[in-house]
Design an enzyme around this catalytic site. Structure first.
Site, PDB file in Angstrom:
ATOM      1  N   HIS A 186       0.962  -1.101   0.041  1.00  0.00           N
ATOM      2  CA  HIS A 186       0.033  -0.250  -0.069  1.00  0.00           C
ATOM      3  C   HIS A 186       1.039   1.344  -0.085  1.00  0.00           C
ATOM      4  O   HIS A 186       0.417   2.351  -0.715  1.00  0.00           O
ATOM      5  CB  HIS A 186      -0.874   0.015   1.409  1.00  0.00           C
ATOM      6  CG  HIS A 186      -1.720   1.182   1.274  1.00  0.00           C
ATOM      7  ND1 HIS A 186      -2.794   1.365   0.434  1.00  0.00           N
ATOM      8  CD2 HIS A 186      -1.640   2.274   2.216  1.00  0.00           C
ATOM      9  CE1 HIS A 186      -3.399   2.696   0.858  1.00  0.00           C
ATOM     10  NE2 HIS A 186      -2.877   3.126   1.878  1.00  0.00           N
ATOM     11  N   ASP A 187       1.982   1.261   0.535  1.00  0.00           N
ATOM     12  CA  ASP A 187       2.821   2.586   0.806  1.00  0.00           C
ATOM     13  C   ASP A 187       4.282   2.223   0.525  1.00  0.00           C
ATOM     14  O   ASP A 187       5.190   1.968   1.359  1.00  0.00           O
ATOM     15  CB  ASP A 187       2.669   2.998   2.063  1.00  0.00           C
ATOM     16  CG  ASP A 187       3.130   4.541   2.170  1.00  0.00           C
ATOM     17  OD1 ASP A 187       3.656   5.099   0.838  1.00  0.00           O
ATOM     18  OD2 ASP A 187       3.527   4.950   3.220  1.00  0.00           O
ATOM     19  N   ALA A 188       4.751   1.845  -0.871  1.00  0.00           N
ATOM     20  CA  ALA A 188       6.193   1.372  -1.193  1.00  0.00           C
ATOM     21  C   ALA A 188       7.009   2.488  -1.172  1.00  0.00           C
ATOM     22  O   ALA A 188       7.406   2.929  -2.245  1.00  0.00           O
ATOM     23  CB  ALA A 188       6.049   0.465  -2.600  1.00  0.00           C
TER      24      ALA A 188
END
Length: 242
Positions: A168-170
């Protein structure tokens, strides 16, 4: 791994690896419990506070689930209860377990807890700390990565995508390098397995945006667009073809 789910009653639910930790209690997931025992060796601030704990020759990370953004100002650490297995701590524990079985460099899940009150729950997750590691933001503020290290970053992302895991938040702060220069991926809250391949480019673009943002924000940040290609080359060498 011997994963055990335990329902304590009064809305308390636990999931843990009995090969790593004895049966956890409510106290196991509180700051006060570890502070009283003088086991807290550090902390990190993001959405809330993450504690680093040294206990019985284990190095653990205790994270309380906290909302971010505007909704975080209203609901803080409260989530709508849609079932124990659908809770964020349990989902992240299960996903990490699956990725570990696939050989990915992600944190080892130790224990998860949720406390439900009516339609609301709060939750926590304990994972093993990655020894001798720093996030790539900190590394790049100090020194550049070598070409083979950027290749390793790309290969780590490809290995995750080969398991059909969407991050979701790379961003650059969720990629770690240990003292042997191995690459690790962290923070799998709201991450899940997805079908298909079209979403994978978006994960890579999220990382690129974070690099561009940090390059603009930091007076010293050892990264250039030329090095982005090294990352893509590493990714392409490992990614399964659609």
């Amino acid at each position: 791994m011997a994963t055990i789910r335990r329902d304590l009653g009064a809305g308390h639910h636990f999931l843990y690896d009995s090969a790593i930790i004895g049966e956890p209690s409510i106290d196991t997931f509180t700051h006060e419990y570890w502070q009283f025992q003088d086991k807290i060796v550090g902390h990190a601030r993001g959405r809330g506070t993450t504690l680093f704990i040294e206990h019985d020759n284990h190095s653990w990370v205790l994270r309380h689930f906290q909302r971010g953004g505007l909704i975080g100002k209203l609901l803080s650490d409260q989530y709508v209860f849609l079932g124990v297995e659908s809770s964020r701590p349990f989902e992240e524990f299960r996903l990490l377990s699956d990725m570990r079985k696939e050989g990915l460099n992600v944190p080892v899940p130790v224990a998860a807890r949720i406390h439900r009150r009516g339609i609301i729950y709060r939750g926590d997750l304990i994972t093993q700390r990655i020894p001798g590691s720093q996030d790539l933001h900190r590394v790049l503020c100090r020194e550049p990565l070598e070409q083979n290290q950027w290749h390793a970053v790309g290969r780590a992302l490809a290995a995750m995508h080969n398991c059909q895991v969407y991050h979701h938040d790379a961003n650059i702060r969720n990629i770690m390098m240990d003292d042997k220069h191995a690459i690790w991926l962290i923070d799998f809250d709201r991450c899940r397995k997805r079908q298909g391949h079209q979403w994978k480019a978006g994960n890579l673009n999220r990382l690129l945006r974070s690099l561009l943002k940090e390059k603009e924000k930091n007076a010293t940040f050892h990264w250039s667009m030329d090095e982005w290609q090294y990352c893509l080359d590493g990714y392409s060498s490992t990614a399964r073809k659609a």
